[in-house]
Design a protein around this motif. Structure first.
Motif, PDB file in Angstrom:
ATOM      1  N   THR A  15     -18.402  -7.831  65.363  1.00  0.00           N
ATOM      2  CA  THR A  15     -19.865  -7.781  65.274  1.00  0.00           C
ATOM      3  C   THR A  15     -20.376  -8.859  64.331  1.00  0.00           C
ATOM      4  O   THR A  15     -21.387  -9.515  64.604  1.00  0.00           O
ATOM      5  N   LEU A  16     -19.675  -9.059  63.204  1.00  0.00           N
ATOM      6  CA  LEU A  16     -20.076 -10.089  62.250  1.00  0.00           C
ATOM      7  C   LEU A  16     -19.993 -11.472  62.883  1.00  0.00           C
ATOM      8  O   LEU A  16     -20.904 -12.295  62.736  1.00  0.00           O
ATOM      9  N   VAL A  17     -18.904 -11.723  63.598  1.00  0.00           N
ATOM     10  CA  VAL A  17     -18.722 -13.020  64.264  1.00  0.00           C
ATOM     11  C   VAL A  17     -19.832 -13.238  65.289  1.00  0.00           C
ATOM     12  O   VAL A  17     -20.456 -14.305  65.338  1.00  0.00           O
ATOM     13  N   GLU A  18     -20.104 -12.213  66.085  1.00  0.00           N
ATOM     14  CA  GLU A  18     -21.140 -12.325  67.120  1.00  0.00           C
ATOM     15  C   GLU A  18     -22.520 -12.574  66.500  1.00  0.00           C
ATOM     16  O   GLU A  18     -23.291 -13.419  66.974  1.00  0.00           O
ATOM     17  N   ARG A  19     -22.844 -11.855  65.425  1.00  0.00           N
ATOM     18  CA  ARG A  19     -24.155 -12.018  64.786  1.00  0.00           C
ATOM     19  C   ARG A  19     -24.294 -13.406  64.173  1.00  0.00           C
ATOM     20  O   ARG A  19     -25.327 -14.055  64.296  1.00  0.00           O
ATOM     21  N   ALA A  20     -23.241 -13.871  63.495  1.00  0.00           N
ATOM     22  CA  ALA A  20     -23.296 -15.203  62.887  1.00  0.00           C
ATOM     23  C   ALA A  20     -23.504 -16.266  63.963  1.00  0.00           C
ATOM     24  O   ALA A  20     -24.314 -17.181  63.791  1.00  0.00           O
ATOM     25  N   ARG A  21     -22.810 -16.120  65.076  1.00  0.00           N
ATOM     26  CA  ARG A  21     -22.948 -17.079  66.178  1.00  0.00           C
ATOM     27  C   ARG A  21     -24.378 -17.044  66.723  1.00  0.00           C
ATOM     28  O   ARG A  21     -24.991 -18.086  66.932  1.00  0.00           O
ATOM     29  N   SER A  22     -24.920 -15.841  66.915  1.00  0.00           N
ATOM     30  CA  SER A  22     -26.278 -15.737  67.459  1.00  0.00           C
ATOM     31  C   SER A  22     -27.330 -16.226  66.468  1.00  0.00           C
ATOM     32  O   SER A  22     -28.417 -16.621  66.873  1.00  0.00           O
ATOM     33  N   ASN A  23     -26.998 -16.215  65.168  1.00  0.00           N
ATOM     34  CA  ASN A  23     -27.912 -16.723  64.146  1.00  0.00           C
ATOM     35  C   ASN A  23     -27.729 -18.225  63.909  1.00  0.00           C
ATOM     36  O   ASN A  23     -28.337 -18.777  62.996  1.00  0.00           O
ATOM     37  N   GLY A  24     -26.902 -18.866  64.718  1.00  0.00           N
ATOM     38  CA  GLY A  24     -26.757 -20.316  64.654  1.00  0.00           C
ATOM     39  C   GLY A  24     -25.880 -20.829  63.523  1.00  0.00           C
ATOM     40  O   GLY A  24     -26.074 -21.947  63.044  1.00  0.00           O
ATOM     41  N   ALA A  25     -24.903 -20.023  63.109  1.00  0.00           N
ATOM     42  CA  ALA A  25     -24.018 -20.455  62.024  1.00  0.00           C
ATOM     43  C   ALA A  25     -23.253 -21.719  62.410  1.00  0.00           C
ATOM     44  O   ALA A  25     -22.744 -21.827  63.529  1.00  0.00           O
ATOM     45  N   PRO A  26     -23.159 -22.678  61.487  1.00  0.00           N
ATOM     46  CA  PRO A  26     -22.389 -23.890  61.758  1.00  0.00           C
ATOM     47  C   PRO A  26     -20.889 -23.590  61.786  1.00  0.00           C
ATOM     48  O   PRO A  26     -20.437 -22.527  61.338  1.00  0.00           O
ATOM     49  N   ARG A  27     -20.130 -24.522  62.299  1.00  0.00           N
ATOM     50  CA  ARG A  27     -18.692 -24.361  62.471  1.00  0.00           C
ATOM     51  C   ARG A  27     -17.989 -23.909  61.199  1.00  0.00           C
ATOM     52  O   ARG A  27     -17.163 -22.997  61.225  1.00  0.00           O
ATOM     53  N   GLU A  28     -18.332 -24.517  60.046  1.00  0.00           N
ATOM     54  CA  GLU A  28     -17.617 -24.173  58.816  1.00  0.00           C
ATOM     55  C   GLU A  28     -17.882 -22.732  58.372  1.00  0.00           C
ATOM     56  O   GLU A  28     -16.996 -22.071  57.850  1.00  0.00           O
ATOM     57  N   VAL A  29     -19.068 -22.215  58.639  1.00  0.00           N
ATOM     58  CA  VAL A  29     -19.355 -20.817  58.330  1.00  0.00           C
ATOM     59  C   VAL A  29     -18.608 -19.911  59.302  1.00  0.00           C
ATOM     60  O   VAL A  29     -18.031 -18.899  58.900  1.00  0.00           O
ATOM     61  N   MET A  30     -18.587 -20.272  60.574  1.00  0.00           N
ATOM     62  CA  MET A  30     -17.852 -19.480  61.566  1.00  0.00           C
ATOM     63  C   MET A  30     -16.377 -19.408  61.219  1.00  0.00           C
ATOM     64  O   MET A  30     -15.749 -18.351  61.353  1.00  0.00           O
ATOM     65  N   GLU A  31     -15.802 -20.510  60.752  1.00  0.00           N
ATOM     66  CA  GLU A  31     -14.388 -20.510  60.376  1.00  0.00           C
ATOM     67  C   GLU A  31     -14.116 -19.516  59.253  1.00  0.00           C
ATOM     68  O   GLU A  31     -13.094 -18.823  59.259  1.00  0.00           O
ATOM     69  N   VAL A  32     -15.022 -19.436  58.293  1.00  0.00           N
ATOM     70  CA  VAL A  32     -14.856 -18.492  57.185  1.00  0.00           C
ATOM     71  C   VAL A  32     -14.967 -17.062  57.696  1.00  0.00           C
ATOM     72  O   VAL A  32     -14.121 -16.206  57.382  1.00  0.00           O
ATOM     73  N   ILE A  33     -15.975 -16.773  58.483  1.00  0.00           N
ATOM     74  CA  ILE A  33     -16.172 -15.410  58.990  1.00  0.00           C
ATOM     75  C   ILE A  33     -14.996 -14.977  59.857  1.00  0.00           C
ATOM     76  O   ILE A  33     -14.548 -13.827  59.783  1.00  0.00           O
ATOM     77  N   GLU A  34     -14.456 -15.893  60.633  1.00  0.00           N
ATOM     78  CA  GLU A  34     -13.314 -15.568  61.484  1.00  0.00           C
ATOM     79  C   GLU A  34     -12.050 -15.286  60.675  1.00  0.00           C
ATOM     80  O   GLU A  34     -11.114 -14.674  61.181  1.00  0.00           O
ATOM     81  N   GLN A  35     -12.015 -15.680  59.409  1.00  0.00           N
ATOM     82  CA  GLN A  35     -10.869 -15.406  58.539  1.00  0.00           C
ATOM     83  C   GLN A  35     -10.988 -14.077  57.795  1.00  0.00           C
ATOM     84  O   GLN A  35     -10.046 -13.661  57.128  1.00  0.00           O
ATOM     85  N   LEU A  36     -12.131 -13.409  57.905  1.00  0.00           N
ATOM     86  CA  LEU A  36     -12.299 -12.124  57.230  1.00  0.00           C
ATOM     87  C   LEU A  36     -11.279 -11.114  57.758  1.00  0.00           C
ATOM     88  O   LEU A  36     -10.810 -11.225  58.898  1.00  0.00           O
ATOM     89  N   ASP A  37     -10.968 -10.126  56.930  1.00  0.00           N
ATOM     90  CA  ASP A  37     -10.068  -9.055  57.357  1.00  0.00           C
ATOM     91  C   ASP A  37     -10.641  -8.351  58.576  1.00  0.00           C
ATOM     92  O   ASP A  37     -11.859  -8.147  58.672  1.00  0.00           O
ATOM     93  N   ASP A  38      -9.764  -7.976  59.497  1.00  0.00           N
ATOM     94  CA  ASP A  38     -10.169  -7.274  60.714  1.00  0.00           C
ATOM     95  C   ASP A  38     -10.310  -5.791  60.375  1.00  0.00           C
ATOM     96  O   ASP A  38      -9.345  -5.035  60.428  1.00  0.00           O
ATOM     97  N   GLN A  39     -11.510  -5.403  59.974  1.00  0.00           N
ATOM     98  CA  GLN A  39     -11.774  -4.031  59.553  1.00  0.00           C
ATOM     99  C   GLN A  39     -13.239  -3.711  59.775  1.00  0.00           C
ATOM    100  O   GLN A  39     -14.011  -4.574  60.174  1.00  0.00           O
ATOM    101  N   GLU A  40     -13.613  -2.466  59.495  1.00  0.00           N
ATOM    102  CA  GLU A  40     -15.017  -2.088  59.541  1.00  0.00           C
ATOM    103  C   GLU A  40     -15.601  -2.267  58.144  1.00  0.00           C
ATOM    104  O   GLU A  40     -15.000  -1.851  57.160  1.00  0.00           O
ATOM    105  N   TYR A  41     -16.756  -2.882  58.074  1.00  0.00           N
ATOM    106  CA  TYR A  41     -17.432  -3.166  56.813  1.00  0.00           C
ATOM    107  C   TYR A  41     -18.615  -2.228  56.656  1.00  0.00           C
ATOM    108  O   TYR A  41     -19.434  -2.105  57.560  1.00  0.00           O
TER     109      TYR A  41
END
Length: 68
Positions: free
Chosen positions: A28-54
């Motif tokens: 959900t975080l990845v999808e929201r960041a993408r829909s909010n127009g996050a640049p590649r470097e931000v997407m790379e960071v979000i994609e490295q987050l732990d796979d869990q519920e926040y």
């Protein structure tokens, strides 16, 4: 990773997660960041987050703090 430079600062990451309804999983975080127009470097960071519920932005930032 250098913290606080360019798109990688915690504040920038939270800006691109605006509108997330918590609790939210990593996908959900990845999808929201993408829909909010996050640049590649931000997407790379979000994609490295732990796979869990926040439970909220604080938990996202705690996971962000573990990324090297």
């Amino acid at each position: 990773m250098t913290r606080g430079v360019g798109g990688k600062s915690p504040a920038n990451i939270q800006n691109y997660l605006e509108g997330v309804s918590y609790p939210a999983d990593k996908a959900t975080l990845v999808e929201r960041a993408r829909s909010n127009g996050a640049p590649r470097e931000v997407m790379e960071v979000i994609e490295q987050l732990d796979d869990q519920e926040y439970g909220g932005p604080q938990e996202v930032m705690k996971s962000y703090g573990k990324i090297e």
